[in-house]
Design an enzyme around this catalytic site. Sequence first.
Site, short mmCIF file in Angstrom:
data_model
loop_
_atom_site.label_atom_id
_atom_site.label_comp_id
_atom_site.label_asym_id
_atom_site.label_seq_id
_atom_site.Cartn_x
_atom_site.Cartn_y
_atom_site.Cartn_z
N LYS A 279 0.88 -1.26 -0.05
CA LYS A 279 -0.07 0.15 -0.03
C LYS A 279 0.83 1.14 -0.11
O LYS A 279 0.54 2.41 -0.58
CB LYS A 279 -0.86 0.01 1.24
CG LYS A 279 -2.06 -0.90 1.24
CD LYS A 279 -3.10 -0.66 2.31
CE LYS A 279 -3.85 -1.99 2.51
NZ LYS A 279 -4.80 -2.44 1.58
N GLU B 141 -3.35 7.08 8.44
CA GLU B 141 -4.15 7.87 7.50
C GLU B 141 -5.05 8.65 8.19
O GLU B 141 -5.62 8.13 9.24
CB GLU B 141 -4.70 6.82 6.48
CG GLU B 141 -4.34 6.90 5.11
CD GLU B 141 -4.83 5.74 4.01
OE1 GLU B 141 -4.14 5.43 3.32
OE2 GLU B 141 -5.83 5.63 4.29
N HIS C 260 -15.05 -4.28 6.73
CA HIS C 260 -14.26 -3.64 5.61
C HIS C 260 -14.49 -4.54 4.35
O HIS C 260 -13.50 -4.31 3.45
CB HIS C 260 -12.91 -3.55 5.97
CG HIS C 260 -12.79 -2.27 7.17
ND1 HIS C 260 -13.36 -1.09 7.02
CD2 HIS C 260 -12.13 -2.60 8.35
CE1 HIS C 260 -13.22 -0.47 8.21
NE2 HIS C 260 -12.54 -1.46 9.08
N ARG D 67 -5.35 -7.51 -10.86
CA ARG D 67 -5.90 -8.82 -11.13
C ARG D 67 -7.40 -8.58 -11.47
O ARG D 67 -7.91 -7.19 -11.30
CB ARG D 67 -5.99 -9.83 -9.89
CG ARG D 67 -6.41 -8.95 -8.39
CD ARG D 67 -6.77 -10.03 -7.72
NE ARG D 67 -7.01 -9.29 -6.32
CZ ARG D 67 -8.36 -8.96 -5.63
NH1 ARG D 67 -9.29 -8.82 -6.73
NH2 ARG D 67 -8.53 -8.31 -4.70
P1 ADP Z 1 -7.97 -3.99 2.10
O1 ADP Z 1 -6.69 -4.06 1.07
O2 ADP Z 1 -7.69 -4.47 3.08
O3 ADP Z 1 -9.13 -4.17 1.55
P2 ADP Z 1 -8.46 -1.11 1.45
O4 ADP Z 1 -7.48 -0.14 1.60
O5 ADP Z 1 -8.62 -1.30 0.45
O6 ADP Z 1 -8.14 -2.30 2.37
O7 ADP Z 1 -9.69 -0.57 2.48
C1 ADP Z 1 -10.76 -1.40 2.57
C2 ADP Z 1 -12.04 -0.74 3.09
O8 ADP Z 1 -11.44 -0.03 4.43
C3 ADP Z 1 -12.56 0.53 2.31
O9 ADP Z 1 -13.12 0.02 1.18
C4 ADP Z 1 -13.12 1.62 3.17
O10 ADP Z 1 -14.31 1.00 3.65
C5 ADP Z 1 -12.12 1.25 4.40
N1 ADP Z 1 -11.08 2.23 4.67
C6 ADP Z 1 -9.78 2.42 3.94
N2 ADP Z 1 -9.15 3.33 4.35
C7 ADP Z 1 -10.00 4.18 4.77
C8 ADP Z 1 -9.89 5.57 5.40
N3 ADP Z 1 -8.91 6.20 5.16
N4 ADP Z 1 -10.86 6.02 5.81
C9 ADP Z 1 -12.20 5.41 6.09
N5 ADP Z 1 -12.30 4.24 5.59
C10 ADP Z 1 -11.09 3.69 5.03
#
Ligand code: ADP
Length: 501
Positions: free
Chosen positions: A118, A202, A237, A294
């Site tokens: 990330k 973040e 999530h 992917r």
């Molecule tokens: P993963 O790789 O575990 O799926 P992501 O970074 O794609 O993680 O985030 C998954 C979910 O987590 C997002 O769809 C959102 O719901 C929540 N999320 C991620 N980052 C944030 C943030 N900075 N603020 C609020 N929600 C977040």
Amino acid sequence: MKKINKLLIANRGEIALRIMRTAREMGIQTVAIYSEADRKALHVRFADEAYFIGPPPSSQSYLQQDKIVEVAKQCGADAIHPGYGFLSENAVFSQKVRDAGILFIGPSAKSIEIMGSKLAAKQAAMKFGIPMVPGTEEAISDIPKAKQLAAKIGYPILIKASAGGGGKGMRIVENEAEFEEQMNRAISEAQSSFGDGSVFIEKYVTSPRHIEVQIMGDEHGNIVHLFERECSIQRRHQKVVEEAPSSILSPEMRKEIGEAAVNAARSCDYFNAGTVEFIMDDQMKFYFLEMNTRLQVEHPVTEMITGIDLVREQIRVAEGHTLHFKQEDLILRGHAIELRVYAEDPANNFLPDIGKLHRYVRPQGNGIRVDDGFEQGMDIPIYYDPMIAKLVAFAETREAAIEKMIRAIDEYQIVGVENTLAFGRYVMLHEAFRSGNFDTHFVNRHYKVEQLKPAGNEEEEKVAMLMAGIIDQKHRKASEDQPAANGNHGNQWLRRRTYGR
Ligand code: ADP
């Protein structure tokens, strides 16, 4: 240019079948691999050839890189498609495949590596001016320093594992008093779950919507986007309902976010299919989250609104062709919604369920697509992702797609395992979803377990279950006598029973 004649699919379940179907349409021979638990699986039966690769745990079967490459060499496969999950985002595997002289249907090892972290992904995307959630650009372990930064960014804060995925490795910190403890926990969790203790912080976007963009690139530098998908209905999530297009983007914003996604892809010289994920705050500002290198679970909704078979395009690109469409050729038409039908109990915190599919009848009809890997009588194995099916509804408008989805959910018969059908129905009927006024907190904010249950008291419920049993038996008898027996009655009661438990 290399023509693929035989394709090995290094995956199982619905996605293995979905890939094989397109391969067959293209005249390509298909090769399945399977674990002990999948001996009778549909993907094994569908393939032209199938090879056993090991015991049920994926670490001993679907994740066995060398074994899979060996099988591909032995059977003369000239390409491997990794699907999603398992080895699909493993840079080492993609390189091993290529080193064996076999085409890997996906991006370069370099792209996978950059976007797999990330932090590295954020650093790459930032250079292209893509908006980022305020936060640290590097891993941070110095707690006093992290605390200072957190205060500057402003609470609530999200601590994220750089190597995290699948909704794991994230911790929300509401205020400074909790910061140190949560930070320590996040680091040790990241270390034990992902073997990499790097975390970063973040701004926690309090009312976020998850909007992602499908991109497709070829090996000649062309990259286009195929519009967005909204995946804000999540639990833990993790996505459960996805749709394309998003109900809130204007054409101008669609263009803007699409271009940002194409730039994110350019930042790592991307080719083949990929998805750039963003979150959008309540001011409609979007920020880069990560890129998945992917095919995504939810790719069918994009296929519905663009008319493009993404797997076919992935295969063509891997053969060395240029994309057969340009950005301006792509037209967004209609609206598609996907419900992930998981073997999970929505009345009990979405805990995974296992068991036999005593009754399994798919919905049919205009605008309905079901991608699954099961049949009536099969068991849902405990070893893998508990998704039974992806139910997709496509119609001219969002409203019509919602109505179609409800109709399809009502037609779907699943008895034997708890599942997310009733939850999907709940979402489709909820005012927040229907009006488009929702975010990733939908489940916490709006979902009430009691409302899944049938109205009435427990006594009534017991009678309903009893009746379901009787009618179920009768129905089974009737359908044995007459395969196309009308199951309307049984249906109604069975649905009631599923809701009630
Ligand atoms: P993963 O790789 O575990 O799926 P992501 O970074 O794609 O993680 O985030 C998954 C979910 O987590 C997002 O769809 C959102 O719901 C929540 N999320 C991620 N980052 C944030 C943030 N900075 N603020 C609020 N929600 C977040």
